[in-house]
Design a protein around this motif. Structure first.
Motif, PDB file in Angstrom:
ATOM      1  N   ASP A 127       0.828  -1.216   0.000  1.00  0.00           N
ATOM      2  CA  ASP A 127       0.000   0.000   0.000  1.00  0.00           C
ATOM      3  C   ASP A 127       0.859   1.262   0.000  1.00  0.00           C
ATOM      4  OD1 ASP A 127      -2.319  -1.540   0.073  1.00  0.00           O
ATOM      5  OD2 ASP A 127      -2.616  -1.292   2.238  1.00  0.00           O
ATOM      6  N   LYS A 128       1.907   1.250   0.805  1.00  0.00           N
ATOM      7  CA  LYS A 128       2.775   2.437   0.911  1.00  0.00           C
ATOM      8  C   LYS A 128       3.554   2.669  -0.388  1.00  0.00           C
ATOM      9  CE  LYS A 128       1.896   3.360   5.278  1.00  0.00           C
ATOM     10  NZ  LYS A 128       1.329   4.565   5.796  1.00  0.00           N
ATOM     11  N   ILE A 129       3.989   1.610  -1.026  1.00  0.00           N
ATOM     12  CA  ILE A 129       4.692   1.767  -2.306  1.00  0.00           C
ATOM     13  C   ILE A 129       3.721   2.286  -3.366  1.00  0.00           C
ATOM     14  CG2 ILE A 129       5.873   0.562  -4.198  1.00  0.00           C
ATOM     15  CD1 ILE A 129       7.149  -1.256  -2.070  1.00  0.00           C
ATOM     16  N   PHE A 130       2.498   1.792  -3.351  1.00  0.00           N
ATOM     17  CA  PHE A 130       1.480   2.275  -4.292  1.00  0.00           C
ATOM     18  C   PHE A 130       1.235   3.771  -4.086  1.00  0.00           C
ATOM     19  CE2 PHE A 130      -3.185   2.626  -5.410  1.00  0.00           C
ATOM     20  CZ  PHE A 130      -3.002   2.566  -6.784  1.00  0.00           C
ATOM     21  N   SER A 131       1.091   4.201  -2.846  1.00  0.00           N
ATOM     22  CA  SER A 131       0.909   5.635  -2.551  1.00  0.00           C
ATOM     23  C   SER A 131       2.115   6.444  -3.008  1.00  0.00           C
ATOM     24  CB  SER A 131       0.679   5.858  -1.056  1.00  0.00           C
ATOM     25  OG  SER A 131      -0.528   5.291  -0.654  1.00  0.00           O
ATOM     26  N   TYR A 132       3.297   5.914  -2.748  1.00  0.00           N
ATOM     27  CA  TYR A 132       4.528   6.588  -3.184  1.00  0.00           C
ATOM     28  C   TYR A 132       4.552   6.728  -4.711  1.00  0.00           C
ATOM     29  CZ  TYR A 132       9.507   7.216  -4.189  1.00  0.00           C
ATOM     30  OH  TYR A 132      10.714   7.661  -4.686  1.00  0.00           O
ATOM     31  N   TYR A 133       4.216   5.645  -5.394  1.00  0.00           N
ATOM     32  CA  TYR A 133       4.193   5.679  -6.858  1.00  0.00           C
ATOM     33  C   TYR A 133       3.230   6.756  -7.363  1.00  0.00           C
ATOM     34  CZ  TYR A 133       3.677   4.126 -11.702  1.00  0.00           C
ATOM     35  OH  TYR A 133       3.645   4.080 -13.079  1.00  0.00           O
ATOM     36  N   LEU A 134       2.036   6.773  -6.801  1.00  0.00           N
ATOM     37  CA  LEU A 134       1.041   7.765  -7.231  1.00  0.00           C
ATOM     38  C   LEU A 134       1.522   9.194  -6.965  1.00  0.00           C
ATOM     39  CD1 LEU A 134      -2.294   6.062  -6.105  1.00  0.00           C
ATOM     40  CD2 LEU A 134      -1.266   6.105  -8.404  1.00  0.00           C
ATOM     41  N   SER A 135       2.287   9.397  -5.906  1.00  0.00           N
ATOM     42  CA  SER A 135       2.781  10.741  -5.593  1.00  0.00           C
ATOM     43  C   SER A 135       3.924  11.172  -6.511  1.00  0.00           C
ATOM     44  CB  SER A 135       3.230  10.824  -4.133  1.00  0.00           C
ATOM     45  OG  SER A 135       4.450  10.140  -3.935  1.00  0.00           O
ATOM     46  N   GLU A 136       4.618  10.218  -7.101  1.00  0.00           N
ATOM     47  CA  GLU A 136       5.790  10.518  -7.935  1.00  0.00           C
ATOM     48  C   GLU A 136       5.514  10.441  -9.436  1.00  0.00           C
ATOM     49  OE1 GLU A 136       9.213  11.018  -6.768  1.00  0.00           O
ATOM     50  OE2 GLU A 136       8.083  11.489  -4.966  1.00  0.00           O
ATOM     51  N   ILE A 137       4.436   9.820  -9.811  1.00  0.00           N
ATOM     52  CA  ILE A 137       4.227   9.433 -11.195  1.00  0.00           C
ATOM     53  C   ILE A 137       4.168  10.594 -12.179  1.00  0.00           C
ATOM     54  CG2 ILE A 137       1.706   9.266 -11.108  1.00  0.00           C
ATOM     55  CD1 ILE A 137       4.176   6.958 -12.907  1.00  0.00           C
ATOM     56  N   ASP A 138       3.546  11.685 -11.807  1.00  0.00           N
ATOM     57  CA  ASP A 138       3.444  12.813 -12.737  1.00  0.00           C
ATOM     58  C   ASP A 138       4.815  13.336 -13.141  1.00  0.00           C
ATOM     59  OD1 ASP A 138       0.692  12.678 -12.816  1.00  0.00           O
ATOM     60  OD2 ASP A 138       0.419  14.195 -11.251  1.00  0.00           O
ATOM     61  N   GLU A 139       5.700  13.461 -12.174  1.00  0.00           N
ATOM     62  CA  GLU A 139       7.057  13.946 -12.461  1.00  0.00           C
ATOM     63  C   GLU A 139       7.774  13.018 -13.441  1.00  0.00           C
ATOM     64  OE1 GLU A 139      11.315  14.379 -10.140  1.00  0.00           O
ATOM     65  OE2 GLU A 139       9.468  14.482  -8.959  1.00  0.00           O
ATOM     66  N   PHE A 140       7.665  11.714 -13.204  1.00  0.00           N
ATOM     67  CA  PHE A 140       8.349  10.764 -14.077  1.00  0.00           C
ATOM     68  C   PHE A 140       7.685  10.661 -15.446  1.00  0.00           C
ATOM     69  CE2 PHE A 140      10.280   9.543 -10.077  1.00  0.00           C
ATOM     70  CZ  PHE A 140      11.604   9.414 -10.465  1.00  0.00           C
ATOM     71  N   ARG A 141       6.378  10.771 -15.495  1.00  0.00           N
ATOM     72  CA  ARG A 141       5.697  10.742 -16.800  1.00  0.00           C
ATOM     73  C   ARG A 141       6.131  11.948 -17.633  1.00  0.00           C
ATOM     74  NH1 ARG A 141       2.055   7.253 -18.109  1.00  0.00           N
ATOM     75  NH2 ARG A 141       0.918   8.648 -19.476  1.00  0.00           N
ATOM     76  N   ASN A 142       6.265  13.092 -17.009  1.00  0.00           N
ATOM     77  CA  ASN A 142       6.743  14.276 -17.737  1.00  0.00           C
ATOM     78  C   ASN A 142       8.170  14.082 -18.227  1.00  0.00           C
ATOM     79  OD1 ASN A 142       4.355  15.699 -17.436  1.00  0.00           O
ATOM     80  ND2 ASN A 142       5.005  16.653 -15.515  1.00  0.00           N
ATOM     81  N   MET A 143       8.987  13.453 -17.429  1.00  0.00           N
ATOM     82  CA  MET A 143      10.381  13.219 -17.800  1.00  0.00           C
ATOM     83  C   MET A 143      10.484  12.246 -18.979  1.00  0.00           C
ATOM     84  SD  MET A 143      13.438  11.941 -15.320  1.00  0.00           S
ATOM     85  CE  MET A 143      12.983  10.218 -15.313  1.00  0.00           C
TER      86      MET A 143
END
Length: 157
Positions: free
Chosen positions: A68-84
């Motif tokens: 669950d915590k990794i999923f939350s972390y992923y969701l919090s970081e994903i926009d930055e990485f998708r833009n990259m």
């Protein structure tokens, strides 16, 4: 490399301050064979808090909480990485709706149980598709996820 036999953990190899063996553990619905590293000198017995941490590894509630915590972390970081990643975003950092979808993106490769005489600690290291250089790290204290971030969370203190 020397071999150490432990009644609780089993046969461990010893090399330069680390006792280690491969273990099987399931994350995100897939079984992983990972390196378990129990820190400590060859002549130093495994400490009570290290045994406690080892036993915590096999609690389904802990595994689910880490997922669950990794999923939350992923969701919090994903926009930055998708833009990259721009046009390759769906390959390396796809939009997902459920933590089970992380099984294709994250892979556990090491678990470290440091020496500690105050509390049980488990540090987990994962590779991931969206941050191949820094991966994902999880730090667990007394059975509670304390921090999720890049691998430095689990290896730097």
């Amino acid at each position: 490399m020397n071999v150490i036999k432990d009644d609780v953990i089993g046969i461990l190899n010893y090399n330069e301050g680390n006792k280690f063996r491969d273990i099987k553990i399931t994350f995100f619905g897939k079984e992983n064979v990972v390196s378990l590293n129990i820190r400590g000198d060859e002549d130093t017995p495994i400490q009570p808090y290290q045994y406690k941490a080892y036993k915590e590894l096999y609690k389904n509630s802990l595994i689910s909480n880490v997922e669950d915590k990794i999923f939350s972390y992923y969701l919090s970081e994903i926009d930055e990485f998708r833009n990259m990643y721009e046009e390759e975003a769906d390959q390396f950092a796809p939009l997902i709706k459920d933590k089970s979808e992380l099984s294709a993106l994250v892979s556990l490769f090491a678990i470290i149980i440091p020496e500690n005489d105050k509390f049980s600690e488990i540090d987990m290291l994962f590779t991931c598709t969206w941050n191949i250089d820094s991966g994902v790290g999880v730090r667990i204290i007394d059975g509670v996820v304390q921090e999720v971030g890049t691998q430095h969370v689990a290896i730097c203190r």
